[in-house]
Design a protein around this motif. Structure first.
Motif, PDB file in Angstrom:
ATOM      1  N   GLU A   1       0.837  -1.207   0.000  1.00  0.00           N
ATOM      2  CA  GLU A   1       0.000   0.000   0.000  1.00  0.00           C
ATOM      3  C   GLU A   1       0.867   1.250   0.000  1.00  0.00           C
ATOM      4  O   GLU A   1       0.552   2.236  -0.669  1.00  0.00           O
ATOM      5  CB  GLU A   1      -0.946  -0.017   1.200  1.00  0.00           C
ATOM      6  N   LYS A   2       1.969   1.211   0.763  1.00  0.00           N
ATOM      7  CA  LYS A   2       2.893   2.346   0.801  1.00  0.00           C
ATOM      8  C   LYS A   2       3.488   2.573  -0.580  1.00  0.00           C
ATOM      9  O   LYS A   2       3.575   3.717  -1.052  1.00  0.00           O
ATOM     10  CB  LYS A   2       3.990   2.088   1.827  1.00  0.00           C
ATOM     11  N   VAL A   3       3.870   1.494  -1.235  1.00  0.00           N
ATOM     12  CA  VAL A   3       4.427   1.601  -2.590  1.00  0.00           C
ATOM     13  C   VAL A   3       3.379   2.196  -3.526  1.00  0.00           C
ATOM     14  O   VAL A   3       3.650   3.133  -4.274  1.00  0.00           O
ATOM     15  CB  VAL A   3       4.902   0.219  -3.099  1.00  0.00           C
ATOM     16  N   LYS A   4       2.187   1.660  -3.474  1.00  0.00           N
ATOM     17  CA  LYS A   4       1.110   2.125  -4.351  1.00  0.00           C
ATOM     18  C   LYS A   4       0.781   3.593  -4.116  1.00  0.00           C
ATOM     19  O   LYS A   4       0.654   4.372  -5.064  1.00  0.00           O
ATOM     20  CB  LYS A   4      -0.130   1.270  -4.124  1.00  0.00           C
ATOM     21  N   GLU A   5       0.636   3.965  -2.863  1.00  0.00           N
ATOM     22  CA  GLU A   5       0.157   5.303  -2.532  1.00  0.00           C
ATOM     23  C   GLU A   5       1.221   6.386  -2.630  1.00  0.00           C
ATOM     24  O   GLU A   5       0.907   7.558  -2.797  1.00  0.00           O
ATOM     25  CB  GLU A   5      -0.462   5.306  -1.138  1.00  0.00           C
ATOM     26  N   THR A   6       2.460   6.028  -2.474  1.00  0.00           N
ATOM     27  CA  THR A   6       3.487   7.068  -2.453  1.00  0.00           C
ATOM     28  C   THR A   6       4.451   6.958  -3.618  1.00  0.00           C
ATOM     29  O   THR A   6       4.580   7.890  -4.404  1.00  0.00           O
ATOM     30  CB  THR A   6       4.278   7.024  -1.132  1.00  0.00           C
ATOM     31  N   ILE A   7       5.107   5.848  -3.742  1.00  0.00           N
ATOM     32  CA  ILE A   7       6.150   5.729  -4.763  1.00  0.00           C
ATOM     33  C   ILE A   7       5.571   5.782  -6.165  1.00  0.00           C
ATOM     34  O   ILE A   7       6.032   6.540  -7.016  1.00  0.00           O
ATOM     35  CB  ILE A   7       6.961   4.432  -4.560  1.00  0.00           C
TER      36      ILE A   7
ATOM     37  N   LEU B   1       2.698   6.924  -7.169  1.00  0.00           N
ATOM     38  CA  LEU B   1       2.065   8.208  -7.455  1.00  0.00           C
ATOM     39  C   LEU B   1       3.099   9.299  -7.726  1.00  0.00           C
ATOM     40  O   LEU B   1       2.818  10.263  -8.431  1.00  0.00           O
ATOM     41  CB  LEU B   1       1.147   8.625  -6.300  1.00  0.00           C
ATOM     42  N   LYS B   2       4.309   9.151  -7.167  1.00  0.00           N
ATOM     43  CA  LYS B   2       5.372  10.134  -7.392  1.00  0.00           C
ATOM     44  C   LYS B   2       6.191   9.781  -8.619  1.00  0.00           C
ATOM     45  O   LYS B   2       7.150  10.451  -8.940  1.00  0.00           O
ATOM     46  CB  LYS B   2       6.295  10.208  -6.173  1.00  0.00           C
ATOM     47  N   ASN B   3       5.824   8.660  -9.270  1.00  0.00           N
ATOM     48  CA  ASN B   3       6.506   8.216 -10.493  1.00  0.00           C
ATOM     49  C   ASN B   3       7.998   8.000 -10.300  1.00  0.00           C
ATOM     50  O   ASN B   3       8.809   8.364 -11.152  1.00  0.00           O
ATOM     51  CB  ASN B   3       6.248   9.192 -11.645  1.00  0.00           C
ATOM     52  N   ILE B   4       8.377   7.457  -9.167  1.00  0.00           N
ATOM     53  CA  ILE B   4       9.776   7.120  -8.953  1.00  0.00           C
ATOM     54  C   ILE B   4      10.085   5.915  -9.848  1.00  0.00           C
ATOM     55  O   ILE B   4       9.391   4.910  -9.810  1.00  0.00           O
ATOM     56  CB  ILE B   4      10.056   6.776  -7.472  1.00  0.00           C
ATOM     57  N   GLU B   5      11.123   6.033 -10.664  1.00  0.00           N
ATOM     58  CA  GLU B   5      11.375   5.015 -11.678  1.00  0.00           C
ATOM     59  C   GLU B   5      12.588   4.146 -11.374  1.00  0.00           C
ATOM     60  O   GLU B   5      12.700   3.052 -11.888  1.00  0.00           O
ATOM     61  CB  GLU B   5      11.545   5.684 -13.039  1.00  0.00           C
ATOM     62  N   CYS B   6      13.471   4.603 -10.583  1.00  0.00           N
ATOM     63  CA  CYS B   6      14.724   3.889 -10.366  1.00  0.00           C
ATOM     64  C   CYS B   6      14.626   3.014  -9.109  1.00  0.00           C
ATOM     65  O   CYS B   6      14.117   3.440  -8.073  1.00  0.00           O
ATOM     66  CB  CYS B   6      15.853   4.906 -10.218  1.00  0.00           C
TER      67      CYS B   6
ATOM     68  N   ASP C   1      16.955   2.185  -7.110  1.00  0.00           N
ATOM     69  CA  ASP C   1      17.716   2.805  -6.029  1.00  0.00           C
ATOM     70  C   ASP C   1      16.857   3.831  -5.296  1.00  0.00           C
ATOM     71  O   ASP C   1      16.876   3.909  -4.069  1.00  0.00           O
ATOM     72  CB  ASP C   1      18.983   3.492  -6.562  1.00  0.00           C
ATOM     73  N   ASP C   2      16.082   4.621  -6.051  1.00  0.00           N
ATOM     74  CA  ASP C   2      15.201   5.616  -5.440  1.00  0.00           C
ATOM     75  C   ASP C   2      14.137   4.932  -4.585  1.00  0.00           C
ATOM     76  O   ASP C   2      13.805   5.403  -3.500  1.00  0.00           O
ATOM     77  CB  ASP C   2      14.520   6.464  -6.516  1.00  0.00           C
ATOM     78  N   ILE C   3      13.579   3.839  -5.066  1.00  0.00           N
ATOM     79  CA  ILE C   3      12.550   3.106  -4.325  1.00  0.00           C
ATOM     80  C   ILE C   3      13.133   2.558  -3.043  1.00  0.00           C
ATOM     81  O   ILE C   3      12.545   2.688  -1.971  1.00  0.00           O
ATOM     82  CB  ILE C   3      11.950   1.951  -5.186  1.00  0.00           C
ATOM     83  N   GLU C   4      14.324   1.965  -3.113  1.00  0.00           N
ATOM     84  CA  GLU C   4      14.961   1.397  -1.935  1.00  0.00           C
ATOM     85  C   GLU C   4      15.230   2.482  -0.891  1.00  0.00           C
ATOM     86  O   GLU C   4      14.956   2.298   0.296  1.00  0.00           O
ATOM     87  CB  GLU C   4      16.256   0.689  -2.316  1.00  0.00           C
ATOM     88  N   ILE C   5      15.735   3.608  -1.322  1.00  0.00           N
ATOM     89  CA  ILE C   5      15.990   4.727  -0.408  1.00  0.00           C
ATOM     90  C   ILE C   5      14.694   5.210   0.237  1.00  0.00           C
ATOM     91  O   ILE C   5      14.615   5.421   1.443  1.00  0.00           O
ATOM     92  CB  ILE C   5      16.707   5.897  -1.146  1.00  0.00           C
ATOM     93  N   TYR C   6      13.653   5.335  -0.564  1.00  0.00           N
ATOM     94  CA  TYR C   6      12.379   5.818  -0.053  1.00  0.00           C
ATOM     95  C   TYR C   6      11.789   4.854   0.984  1.00  0.00           C
ATOM     96  O   TYR C   6      11.271   5.278   2.005  1.00  0.00           O
ATOM     97  CB  TYR C   6      11.387   6.031  -1.205  1.00  0.00           C
ATOM     98  N   LEU C   7      11.862   3.550   0.717  1.00  0.00           N
ATOM     99  CA  LEU C   7      11.292   2.553   1.628  1.00  0.00           C
ATOM    100  C   LEU C   7      12.041   2.497   2.967  1.00  0.00           C
ATOM    101  O   LEU C   7      11.462   2.132   3.968  1.00  0.00           O
ATOM    102  CB  LEU C   7      11.267   1.166   0.986  1.00  0.00           C
ATOM    103  N   LYS C   8      13.313   2.871   2.959  1.00  0.00           N
ATOM    104  CA  LYS C   8      14.092   2.843   4.199  1.00  0.00           C
ATOM    105  C   LYS C   8      13.755   4.009   5.126  1.00  0.00           C
ATOM    106  O   LYS C   8      14.117   4.003   6.272  1.00  0.00           O
ATOM    107  CB  LYS C   8      15.593   2.833   3.887  1.00  0.00           C
ATOM    108  N   LYS C   9      13.055   5.009   4.577  1.00  0.00           N
ATOM    109  CA  LYS C   9      12.710   6.189   5.396  1.00  0.00           C
ATOM    110  C   LYS C   9      11.725   5.821   6.465  1.00  0.00           C
ATOM    111  O   LYS C   9      10.867   5.036   6.378  1.00  0.00           O
ATOM    112  CB  LYS C   9      12.105   7.287   4.510  1.00  0.00           C
TER     113      LYS C   9
END
Length: 132
Positions: free
Chosen positions: A109-115, A117-122, A124-132
């Motif tokens: 749900e976090k991936v769907k609702e945030t990542i 929707l923000k169109n993060i494509e990489c 590495d960006d997804i991994e960094i975001y999920l660690k927050k």
């Protein structure tokens, strides 16, 4: 009602395939069946009921190993404390699976609702975001 059944009768009655029945025989859930004069396996009403029981408790999430213990140790007809222990153990196992699935669901749900929707494509960006 018939007294003896062939494997085809079991397949129709129980909606399982022949290989399932043969597997249950091979691993000892079912005793080796009697044979008719042509060498074909023959089964009784008791065999049908046992297979039906196996299918029902397998549907409750019990493994074939656990079912074997229940059948061969006659726990289901025995001490109520043994039955209670097995049921509590299975309930705890299912609760643990549910908790794990809830964690996965929240992450998705976090991936769907945030990542997404923000169109993060990489990655590495997804991994960094999920660690927050």
């Amino acid at each position: 009602m018939k007294d003896i059944y062939n494997i085809g009768d079991l397949v129709k009655e129980l909606k399982v395939n022949k290989e399932t029945i043969r597997h249950y025989e091979k691993i000892g859930l079912l005793s080796q069946p009697k044979r008719d004069e042509n060498g074909y396996r023959i089964y009784s009403k008791k065999d049908i009921e046992l297979i039906r029981f196996i299918l029902i408790i397998k549907g409750f999430g019990f493994s074939l190993r656990e079912i074997s213990i229940l059948i061969h140790d006659e726990i289901l007809c025995g001490n109520i404390e043994d039955i209670k222990t097995i049921v509590e153990s299975k309930t705890n196992e299912i609760s643990a699976k549910i908790n794990e699935l809830e964690k996965i669901k929240k992450l998705l749900e976090k991936v769907k609702e945030t990542i997404l929707l923000k169109n993060i494509e990489c990655c590495d960006d997804i991994e960094i975001y999920l660690k927050k």
